[in-house]
Scaffold this active site. Structure first.
Site, PDB file in Angstrom:
ATOM      1  N   GLU A  52     103.975  62.717  48.920  1.00 56.17           N
ATOM      2  CA  GLU A  52     102.963  62.343  47.932  1.00 56.17           C
ATOM      3  C   GLU A  52     102.501  60.915  48.188  1.00 56.17           C
ATOM      4  O   GLU A  52     101.942  60.259  47.320  1.00 56.17           O
ATOM      5  CB  GLU A  52     103.449  62.553  46.501  1.00 56.17           C
ATOM      6  CG  GLU A  52     104.738  61.892  46.124  1.00 56.17           C
ATOM      7  CD  GLU A  52     105.140  62.235  44.682  1.00 56.17           C
ATOM      8  OE1 GLU A  52     104.470  61.731  43.787  1.00 56.17           O
ATOM      9  OE2 GLU A  52     106.110  62.970  44.484  1.00 56.17           O
TER      10      GLU A  52
ATOM     11  N   CYS B 299     106.848  65.862  43.935  1.00 58.87           N
ATOM     12  CA  CYS B 299     108.171  65.899  44.570  1.00 58.87           C
ATOM     13  C   CYS B 299     108.600  67.299  44.988  1.00 58.87           C
ATOM     14  O   CYS B 299     109.504  67.450  45.809  1.00 58.87           O
ATOM     15  CB  CYS B 299     109.224  65.305  43.640  1.00 58.87           C
ATOM     16  SG  CYS B 299     108.741  63.731  42.953  1.00 58.87           S
TER      17      CYS B 299
ATOM     18  N   HIS C 243     116.300  67.836  41.393  1.00 60.47           N
ATOM     19  CA  HIS C 243     115.424  66.708  41.742  1.00 60.47           C
ATOM     20  C   HIS C 243     115.904  65.492  40.937  1.00 60.47           C
ATOM     21  O   HIS C 243     116.087  65.586  39.722  1.00 60.47           O
ATOM     22  CB  HIS C 243     113.970  67.036  41.408  1.00 60.47           C
ATOM     23  CG  HIS C 243     113.088  65.831  41.451  1.00 60.47           C
ATOM     24  ND1 HIS C 243     112.975  65.051  42.581  1.00 60.47           N
ATOM     25  CD2 HIS C 243     112.315  65.237  40.502  1.00 60.47           C
ATOM     26  CE1 HIS C 243     112.159  64.049  42.330  1.00 60.47           C
ATOM     27  NE2 HIS C 243     111.740  64.129  41.077  1.00 60.47           N
TER      28      HIS C 243
END
Ligand code: CAA
Length: 439
Positions: free
Chosen positions: A82, A119, A243
């Protein structure tokens, strides 16, 4: 057909920003907010000659060397990021260009791409590679997935303490040495605007809301996963890597996941009686009363011995690396997996045949749950990780250096990078910016 991750290599940003000693005093924050509240001790910060291409190429090169691969062995290169700097040409072409400098072969035959969904793009790239191999389109070749990010925030943003930089390169292949991936997946996805970068380098973040969106999508993904998986029970999984933008976020996600997995089971009945006066949160007509009851129930659940033991065994080992590097965006959940397996190795746990449950997440927003099964050669793969050496070799920076280096990585500032750059054996930026240098 067994398909999954055959090998992994990690490249951490070369600088270290200590949060308690360096960032907290400069920002006039209590160190414990970072170390205890967020659960972070340091950021791995990118040095001036590092960017997503150099970090990704260094991780991929390490992986290829270790597995004795040349470009001809790889049929697909996907970069998940990203932090991309080019809206047309994928970062994988820049990485392949770097790698071609050190091999006699080229990657002309390889299908290259770039995945973007904050993500979660790292896991989506794994899924793409998995599907490509299972569809039989790989002609015996493996896929290279590289999750690489400089996870930087604007100076003064609440996310500043969660910054990090690094790359995770993964080789996806048939009959893998590390883990196979489950066919079953669960998704939770919604159009959200809590974390955005519309044509801007640093994100616009509604931090508090982003935490709630993470939890909501993760709950939906768990529900969706349960609709296709045979069973989900908290003790079924040796580790659950989530995550990890910061370990405090995972504390919340783990409690939600545990509560979800034990609901309506004997464990819950036992815990509900152990919790004593706290009712199970159902049977309320009034919404506010219901939310209070849920909060009280979750708070009490968190304090039970059963939950604490499960958290210590199943979640805590996934956070070891993240605590010292911060958020790596697309690489984050893949560091959590590596962290857990490294911890199992240190504890002498035989992981062969054991299950992991991966909880991936990307702002914007989407969560994905899938399971993985650890393969018998996992020890060789984990022993080959040099992450401890890399973390120990990082150079600590002062707050003044941090300010200067943050400016170097800020595309809006005109900086003479040559004034900072030192020679290196690895792939480095050459001072003219990633696009000029590599086109
Ligand atoms: N001692 C111990 N704990 C302390 C403390 C102290 N002295 N001071 C504060 N704390 C605790 C707080 O209680 C809080 O913990 P809980 O949430 O468990 O209550 C924690 O430290 C953080 O404190 P604040 O909530 O006050 O911190 P903040 O508002 O300044 O920043 C944040 C938190 C908004 C999440 C910020 O870090 C941020 O914006 N981060 C970037 C966005 C992010 O990471 N969101 C996560 C979900 S989105 C995602 O996952 C995608 C991604 O990668 C970005």
């Amino acid at each position: 057909m067994n398909v999954g991750i055959d090998a992994v290599a990690i490249h951490a940003g070369k600088l270290r920003l200590d949060l308690a000693e360096t960032l907290a005093p400069a920002l006039d924050e209590e160190p414990e907010k970072f170390t205890k509240g967020l659960g972070l001790h340091a950021s791995s910060f990118p040095d001036v000659e590092e960017d997503i291409v150099t970090m990704g190429a260094n991780a991929a090169h390490k992986l290829m060397e270790r597995k004795g691969l040349t470009p001809d062995d790889i049929g697909r290169i996907d970069v998940a990021t990203e932090s991309a700097f080019d809206n047309a040409k994928p970062v994988s072409t820049y990485v392949a260009g770097c790698l071609e400098q050190v091999y006699d072969e080229d990657f002309h035959h390889a299908n290259k791409g770039e995945r973007k969904f904050a993500c979660i793009a790292g896991t989506q790239s794994l899924d793409d590679a998995y599907n490509w191999i299972r569809a039989g389109r790989n002609r015996g070749r493996a896929a290279l997935v590289i999750a690489t990010d400089t996870a930087l925030y604007a100076r003064g943003d609440a996310g500043e303490a969660t910054q990090g930089a690094g790359a995770v390169a993964m080789l996806i292949a048939e009959d893998p040495d590390l883990v196979t991936m489950s066919v079953e997946q669960g998704f939770g996805s919604a159009d959200e605007t809590d974390f955005l970068k519309p044509n801007q380098q640093f994100p616009s973040v509604d931090g508090k809301r982003s935490v709630q969106v993470y939890l909501a999508r993760m709950r939906e993904a768990l529900e969706d996963y349960e609709s296709v998986a045979e069973e989900t029970h908290p003790d079924q999984f040796e580790y659950i890597p989530f995550h990890t933008p910061f370990p405090g976020m995972v504390r919340k996600a783990a409690l939600l996941g545990y509560r979800h997995m034990i609901r309506d089971t004997e464990i819950e009945a036992d815990l509900a009686s152990a919790i004593g006066e706290q009712p199970r949160p159902d049977g309320f007509d009034d919404e506010a009363q219901y939310h209070d009851a849920v909060r009280d129930y979750m708070d009490a659940l968190k304090e039970t011995d059963a939950y604490a033991a499960w958290y210590d065994d199943t979640i805590e080992p996934t956070l070891d690396i993240a605590r010292h590097v911060g958020n790596w965006y697309t690489g984050s959940v893949h560091i959590a997996r590596a962290s857990a397996l490294r911890s199992a190795r240190e504890a002498g746990i035989d992981m062969t045949g054991k299950s992991l449950l991966l909880g991936s997440y990307g702002s914007g927003a989407q969560a994905e749950i899938h399971a993985e099964t650890v393969q018998e050669n996992w020890t060789e793969e984990i022993d080959a990780l040099d992450i401890d050496e890399q973390l120990a070799a990082r150079r600590d920076i002062s707050f003044e250096e941090y300010e200067e280096i943050h400016d170097v990585h800020n595309h809006d500032k005109e900086i003479d990078i040559d004034a900072f750059t030192t020679p290196s054996e690895e792939f480095v930026r050459d001072g003219s910016g990633p696009m000029d240098e590599r086109t």
